[in-house]
Design a protein around this motif. Sequence first.
Motif, PDB file in Angstrom:
ATOM      1  N   LEU A  22       0.821  -1.212   0.000  1.00 39.35           N
ATOM      2  CA  LEU A  22       0.000   0.000   0.000  1.00 39.35           C
ATOM      3  C   LEU A  22       0.855   1.262   0.000  1.00 39.35           C
ATOM      4  O   LEU A  22       0.552   2.226  -0.695  1.00 39.35           O
ATOM      5  CB  LEU A  22      -0.933   0.015   1.210  1.00 39.35           C
ATOM      6  N   LYS A  23       1.918   1.246   0.780  1.00 38.71           N
ATOM      7  CA  LYS A  23       2.775   2.424   0.854  1.00 38.71           C
ATOM      8  C   LYS A  23       3.557   2.654  -0.436  1.00 38.71           C
ATOM      9  O   LYS A  23       3.972   3.776  -0.710  1.00 38.71           O
ATOM     10  CB  LYS A  23       3.735   2.311   2.040  1.00 38.71           C
ATOM     11  N   SER A  24       3.752   1.614  -1.241  1.00 39.72           N
ATOM     12  CA  SER A  24       4.512   1.775  -2.479  1.00 39.72           C
ATOM     13  C   SER A  24       3.632   2.201  -3.656  1.00 39.72           C
ATOM     14  O   SER A  24       4.156   2.504  -4.726  1.00 39.72           O
ATOM     15  CB  SER A  24       5.252   0.482  -2.814  1.00 39.72           C
ATOM     16  N   LEU A  25       2.320   2.255  -3.469  1.00 34.59           N
ATOM     17  CA  LEU A  25       1.427   2.662  -4.554  1.00 34.59           C
ATOM     18  C   LEU A  25       1.484   4.165  -4.779  1.00 34.59           C
ATOM     19  O   LEU A  25       1.738   4.938  -3.849  1.00 34.59           O
ATOM     20  CB  LEU A  25      -0.014   2.269  -4.229  1.00 34.59           C
ATOM     21  N   LYS A  26       1.177   4.561  -6.006  1.00 35.12           N
ATOM     22  CA  LYS A  26       1.076   5.989  -6.312  1.00 35.12           C
ATOM     23  C   LYS A  26      -0.152   6.559  -5.621  1.00 35.12           C
ATOM     24  O   LYS A  26      -1.101   5.842  -5.305  1.00 35.12           O
ATOM     25  CB  LYS A  26       0.957   6.188  -7.817  1.00 35.12           C
ATOM     26  N   LYS A  27      -0.135   7.876  -5.409  1.00 33.39           N
ATOM     27  CA  LYS A  27      -1.226   8.536  -4.698  1.00 33.39           C
ATOM     28  C   LYS A  27      -2.574   8.366  -5.376  1.00 33.39           C
ATOM     29  O   LYS A  27      -3.590   8.203  -4.733  1.00 33.39           O
ATOM     30  CB  LYS A  27      -0.941  10.032  -4.568  1.00 33.39           C
ATOM     31  N   ASP A  28      -2.613   8.433  -6.691  1.00 35.80           N
ATOM     32  CA  ASP A  28      -3.885   8.436  -7.408  1.00 35.80           C
ATOM     33  C   ASP A  28      -4.387   7.043  -7.791  1.00 35.80           C
ATOM     34  O   ASP A  28      -5.330   6.912  -8.558  1.00 35.80           O
ATOM     35  CB  ASP A  28      -3.788   9.309  -8.646  1.00 35.80           C
ATOM     36  N   ARG A  29      -3.790   5.987  -7.247  1.00 34.34           N
ATOM     37  CA  ARG A  29      -4.229   4.623  -7.539  1.00 34.34           C
ATOM     38  C   ARG A  29      -5.600   4.370  -6.935  1.00 34.34           C
ATOM     39  O   ARG A  29      -5.902   4.841  -5.844  1.00 34.34           O
ATOM     40  CB  ARG A  29      -3.288   3.613  -6.913  1.00 34.34           C
ATOM     41  N   GLN A  30      -6.427   3.631  -7.642  1.00 32.64           N
ATOM     42  CA  GLN A  30      -7.736   3.270  -7.116  1.00 32.64           C
ATOM     43  C   GLN A  30      -7.600   2.004  -6.280  1.00 32.64           C
ATOM     44  O   GLN A  30      -6.984   1.029  -6.694  1.00 32.64           O
ATOM     45  CB  GLN A  30      -8.713   3.033  -8.250  1.00 32.64           C
ATOM     46  N   LEU A  31      -8.166   2.046  -5.099  1.00 34.02           N
ATOM     47  CA  LEU A  31      -8.137   0.905  -4.183  1.00 34.02           C
ATOM     48  C   LEU A  31      -9.561   0.525  -3.830  1.00 34.02           C
ATOM     49  O   LEU A  31     -10.468   1.357  -3.844  1.00 34.02           O
ATOM     50  CB  LEU A  31      -7.385   1.261  -2.900  1.00 34.02           C
ATOM     51  N   TYR A  32      -9.750  -0.722  -3.494  1.00 36.70           N
ATOM     52  CA  TYR A  32     -11.063  -1.209  -3.114  1.00 36.70           C
ATOM     53  C   TYR A  32     -10.946  -2.001  -1.812  1.00 36.70           C
ATOM     54  O   TYR A  32     -10.056  -2.821  -1.661  1.00 36.70           O
ATOM     55  CB  TYR A  32     -11.644  -2.108  -4.211  1.00 36.70           C
ATOM     56  N   LEU A  33     -11.855  -1.713  -0.886  1.00 36.80           N
ATOM     57  CA  LEU A  33     -11.922  -2.450   0.375  1.00 36.80           C
ATOM     58  C   LEU A  33     -13.146  -3.348   0.345  1.00 36.80           C
ATOM     59  O   LEU A  33     -14.224  -2.922  -0.056  1.00 36.80           O
ATOM     60  CB  LEU A  33     -12.042  -1.497   1.562  1.00 36.80           C
ATOM     61  N   GLN A  34     -12.976  -4.586   0.787  1.00 36.77           N
ATOM     62  CA  GLN A  34     -14.076  -5.525   0.830  1.00 36.77           C
ATOM     63  C   GLN A  34     -14.848  -5.356   2.128  1.00 36.77           C
ATOM     64  O   GLN A  34     -14.257  -5.213   3.201  1.00 36.77           O
ATOM     65  CB  GLN A  34     -13.564  -6.954   0.717  1.00 36.77           C
ATOM     66  N   GLN A  35     -16.146  -5.378   2.019  1.00 33.71           N
ATOM     67  CA  GLN A  35     -16.983  -5.314   3.204  1.00 33.71           C
ATOM     68  C   GLN A  35     -16.940  -6.663   3.915  1.00 33.71           C
ATOM     69  O   GLN A  35     -16.914  -7.708   3.262  1.00 33.71           O
ATOM     70  CB  GLN A  35     -18.427  -4.964   2.826  1.00 33.71           C
ATOM     71  N   PRO A  36     -16.922  -6.650   5.229  1.00 33.42           N
ATOM     72  CA  PRO A  36     -16.849  -7.914   5.970  1.00 33.42           C
ATOM     73  C   PRO A  36     -18.024  -8.835   5.645  1.00 33.42           C
ATOM     74  O   PRO A  36     -19.154  -8.384   5.496  1.00 33.42           O
ATOM     75  CB  PRO A  36     -16.913  -7.478   7.432  1.00 33.42           C
ATOM     76  N   ASN A  37     -17.714 -10.101   5.496  1.00 29.39           N
ATOM     77  CA  ASN A  37     -18.717 -11.152   5.259  1.00 29.39           C
ATOM     78  C   ASN A  37     -19.560 -10.927   4.008  1.00 29.39           C
ATOM     79  O   ASN A  37     -20.743 -11.248   3.985  1.00 29.39           O
ATOM     80  CB  ASN A  37     -19.640 -11.312   6.472  1.00 29.39           C
ATOM     81  N   SER A  38     -18.973 -10.345   2.970  1.00 29.80           N
ATOM     82  CA  SER A  38     -19.705 -10.162   1.717  1.00 29.80           C
ATOM     83  C   SER A  38     -18.719 -10.117   0.558  1.00 29.80           C
ATOM     84  O   SER A  38     -17.514 -10.084   0.749  1.00 29.80           O
ATOM     85  CB  SER A  38     -20.522  -8.877   1.751  1.00 29.80           C
TER      86      SER A  38
END
Length: 69
Positions: A22-38
């Motif tokens: 995560l720290k090595s990614l560029k600032k404008d990279r799109q990231l996605y977080l998974q919702q728990p249990n889904s």
Amino acid sequence: MDDYLEGLSTEEKEMRVLDYELKSLKKDRQLYLQQPNSNIFFRCKKSDALNHLEEAQERIKAAQKSAAK
């Protein structure tokens, strides 16, 4: 260093790798977080993902301390 890594749990190793990635990614990279249990993912900022990671690391450390007692 190898002795140190052997002492870490699998979850801790995964968190260290994720933190580095995560720290090595560029600032404008799109990231996605998974919702728990889904299977639903929401787009988030890099800072939000890092905050989520820090919280997860703290939960793991707290669980390990309580298990050690």
